[in-house]
Design a protein around this motif. Structure first.
Motif, PDB file in Angstrom:
ATOM      1  N   THR A  56      -0.507   2.503  -5.905  1.00  0.00           N
ATOM      2  CA  THR A  56       0.395   3.136  -4.931  1.00  0.00           C
ATOM      3  C   THR A  56       1.624   2.275  -4.650  1.00  0.00           C
ATOM      4  O   THR A  56       1.621   1.064  -4.848  1.00  0.00           O
ATOM      5  N   HIS A  57       2.663   2.934  -4.196  1.00  0.00           N
ATOM      6  CA  HIS A  57       3.878   2.259  -3.761  1.00  0.00           C
ATOM      7  C   HIS A  57       3.759   1.819  -2.313  1.00  0.00           C
ATOM      8  O   HIS A  57       4.359   0.873  -1.872  1.00  0.00           O
ATOM      9  N   TYR A  58       3.033   2.660  -1.559  1.00  0.00           N
ATOM     10  CA  TYR A  58       3.108   2.540  -0.102  1.00  0.00           C
ATOM     11  C   TYR A  58       1.762   2.188   0.498  1.00  0.00           C
ATOM     12  O   TYR A  58       0.710   2.575  -0.009  1.00  0.00           O
ATOM     13  N   GLN A  59       1.837   1.541   1.623  1.00  0.00           N
ATOM     14  CA  GLN A  59       0.654   1.154   2.354  1.00  0.00           C
ATOM     15  C   GLN A  59      -0.031   2.387   2.938  1.00  0.00           C
ATOM     16  O   GLN A  59      -1.247   2.387   3.144  1.00  0.00           O
ATOM     17  N   ARG A  60       0.768   3.420   3.196  1.00  0.00           N
ATOM     18  CA  ARG A  60       0.289   4.615   3.893  1.00  0.00           C
ATOM     19  C   ARG A  60      -1.059   5.132   3.378  1.00  0.00           C
ATOM     20  O   ARG A  60      -1.974   5.413   4.133  1.00  0.00           O
TER      21      ARG A  60
END
Lengths: 249, 356
Positions: free
Chosen positions: A202-206
């Motif tokens: 993933t790119h994001y922590q979300r």
């Protein structure tokens, strides 16, 4: 255990992965984060055996078996499942037909009995319901005209049906709104088990708020440059990848 | 404008040759050296048919096409027409016929045509026959005609199925053609947008094997404003089969607001199979949107990888994708029962069509 040692992979003439090493024990969820172009998706494709992703050197084994030796479908039958960032549309093939063909092909290769149509449908109904997928949608050609969220839910449905031993989720959160993210994450979490490993790209922590990783790895310029606990993801979210770009170079 | 090349199968001097541009890839004169024996159309007395035949089903034997309008007038707005062609061993029998159909203003008609040897006794199957038929459709204002055609003719047949269509303002003509070819088979459609705002769909799919030949020729003329034409033809050829696709869209001066799209996509499954494709756009108006695309090749590698990554071996994945290649053409057919019949036909025809 998925074990990768010094993996170097080139696509066309460009070397993307440069001696990547990684181990994901069964039952654990590891996240791979990194900037664009770091080689995150390449790792997923190389493990799945995509043509033109050439392994120059290094090894990758799953539960002791050499993965790189196997054909694409043999890797799937061995239990590897790559969830695509952009799942393909397959015109003319209803989702039900696609999935039953895939499931039975895997079972055949493993020397298991084919699943009967009633059993298949019963199981499909249960899973579809939990993912809020309408059965009518499964009669339509796979992913054709589906929204981004629907395509990702279809990916989770396929995971649940195929029951792989190891999941690679390639940017499963891309194109999802908050509600869809929850449905998809719940679906993935339901598959967490002591004998199933996962690699979450993933790119994001979300996404990692929903699918909590045991370990986080930072992938920059074809190598893992740092590994740590879940707190590493929060750190990256706050500070970005800048400090690692120097390390890789 | 909509004129079909004159062709009388009983007069060999009228046979087109490869020197005729329109017939360059389908050389009738090479296959048909002399005139066939005349096989008179079997004229059924429509009025005398038992009532159960009037439920939308009609059988027309050996090109009794002049009966088509009468039949349609008697049928409901949803007609299932079976055109049967018979031949005999050791004789080449021919028939030809022509029919004119007018769809009245505002009426919506769905015609399902099946060209078949149908209920023919065994002796007639796989026999050589020459069939040359033409239907002419006139759509009045606001009329809808949905035409679904299955060409399920024997390998030895020589078959020329042609039609012309003339639209009126705001009329709709949608055609879906599915073919397995024949020794020589040409399906030719000429459409003239003679009224503004008409919607035309000319879709089709072919699955050819052995030495079969199928020629899909379409000629569309946009003569009025705001007409739309959408064409998607998909095909599979294997063995030594030959497919010909000739599509021409002509937009006349002043036919502004025309939106015309033509797509031909085909897979050649082995060396030795051939496709000749000639898409043409001829545009004389200024304010138009036109596009044509022609792709002949192999299966999409990404889709193939996707299937394999889910566990299918390469042969299974190729089989699934190849078979699925032509199926989406049937999706445009709204009538579920007819779509079911078309899918059944494609299922049967598509067996053993694995891309290699």
């Amino acid at each position: 255990m998925l074990s990768i040692q010094n993996l170097t992979v080139s696509v066309d003439t460009k070397t993307i992965l440069k001696g990547l090493s990684l181990a994901v024990p069964n039952g654990e969820v590891h996240a791979i984060m990194g900037p664009n172009g770091a080689g995150k998706s390449t790792l997923g494709y190389a493990l799945a055996g995509r043509p033109n992703y050439n392994v120059i050197s290094g090894t990758a084994t799953f539960n002791g078996e050499d993965l790189l030796d196997k054909d694409v479908h043999e890797r799937a039958a061995a239990g590897l499942y790559l969830s695509f960032q952009y799942p393909l549309e397959i015109p003319g093939v209803p989702a039900l037909t696609f999935l039953r063909t895939a499931l039975n092909a895997q079972k055949k290769l493993r020397g298991e009995d084919e699943v009967s149509a009633p059993d298949f449908l019963r199981r499909m109904r249960e899973i579809a319901k939990s993912l809020k997928i309408d059965m009518d949608m499964l009669k339509r050609p796979l992913n054709v005209g589906f929204s981004g969220g629907e395509k990702k839910r279809m990916e989770v449905l396929q995971m649940a049906m195929l029951e792989p031993k190891f999941l690679i989720l390639d940017e499963t959160d891309s194109g999802l709104d908050i509600d869809a993210l929850k449905v998809v994450s719940d679906g993935v979490n339901a598959l967490r088990s002591p004998d199933r490993g996962m690699l979450v790209i993933t790119h994001y922590q979300r996404l990692l708020d929903h699918i909590k990783p045991d370990q986080v790895h930072v992938l920059v310029a074809g190598r893992i440059v740092k590994s740590g606990g879940p707190e590493l993801a929060l750190e990256l979210e706050a500070r970005g990848y800048d400090e690692y770009l120097g390390v890789a170079a | 404008m909509n004129a079909l090349t004159p062709l009388d199968i009983f007069d060999p001097s009228s046979y087109p040759t490869r020197r005729d541009e329109e017939w360059k890839y389908s050389d009738l004169s090479r296959l048909l050296r002399e005139a066939p024996e005349r096989f008179a159309p079997v004229e059924l007395d429509w009025d005398a048919l038992p009532p159960q035949q009037a439920d939308g089903n009609a059988v027309i034997v050996n090109g009794g096409f002049s009966q088509t309008p009468k039949i349609l007038a008697n049928l409901a707005d949803r007609a299932h027409l079976t055109y049967i062609s018979w031949g005999y061993p050791k004789a080449i029998l021919g028939h030809q016929g022509e029919g004119h159909v007018r769809i009245e203003a505002g009426r919506k008609v769905c015609i399902f045509e099946v060209y078949d040897f149908g209920i023919a006794p065994e002796v007639h199957r796989e026999c050589t026959y020459v069939g040359n038929t033409a239907l002419h459709f006139y759509l009045e204002e606001g009329a809808h005609l949905i035409r679904i055609v299955i060409l399920n003719e024997p390998a030895a047949a020589i078959s020329i199925r042609r039609s012309t269509v003339e639209t009126s303002p705001n009329s709709v003509f949608k055609q879906y053609v599915f073919s397995t070819g024949a020794k020589f088979q040409r399906f030719e459609t000429h459409v003239r947008h003679a009224g503004h705002g008409a919607e035309v769909v000319l879709d089709g799919a072919y699955l050819l094997k052995d030495k079969r030949h199928f020629d899909m020729t379409t000629r569309v003329t946009h003569a009025e404003i705001n007409g739309t034409t959408s064409q998607t033809i998909r095909g599979l050829v294997k063995d030594q089969a030959t497919a010909v696709f000739q599509g021409r869209i002509l937009v006349e001066r002043g036919a502004d607001g025309t939106d015309a799209r033509m797509r031909h996509q085909a897979l050649i499954l082995n060396d030795g199979a051939h496709i000749r494709a000639k898409p043409e756009l001829e545009i004389y108006a200024d304010d138009v949107q036109c596009a044509h695309g022609n792709t002949i090749g192999a299966l999409d590698e990404e889709s193939l990888f996707f299937c394999q990554a889910r566990g299918m071996d390469e042969a299974t994945a190729r089989g699934l994708l190849t078979h699925a290649f032509v199926l989406p053409v049937a999706d445009g057919i709204e009538d579920e029962e007819i779509r079911g019949k078309v899918l059944e036909f494609l299922e049967g025809a598509g067996e053993n069509f694995h891309a290699v």
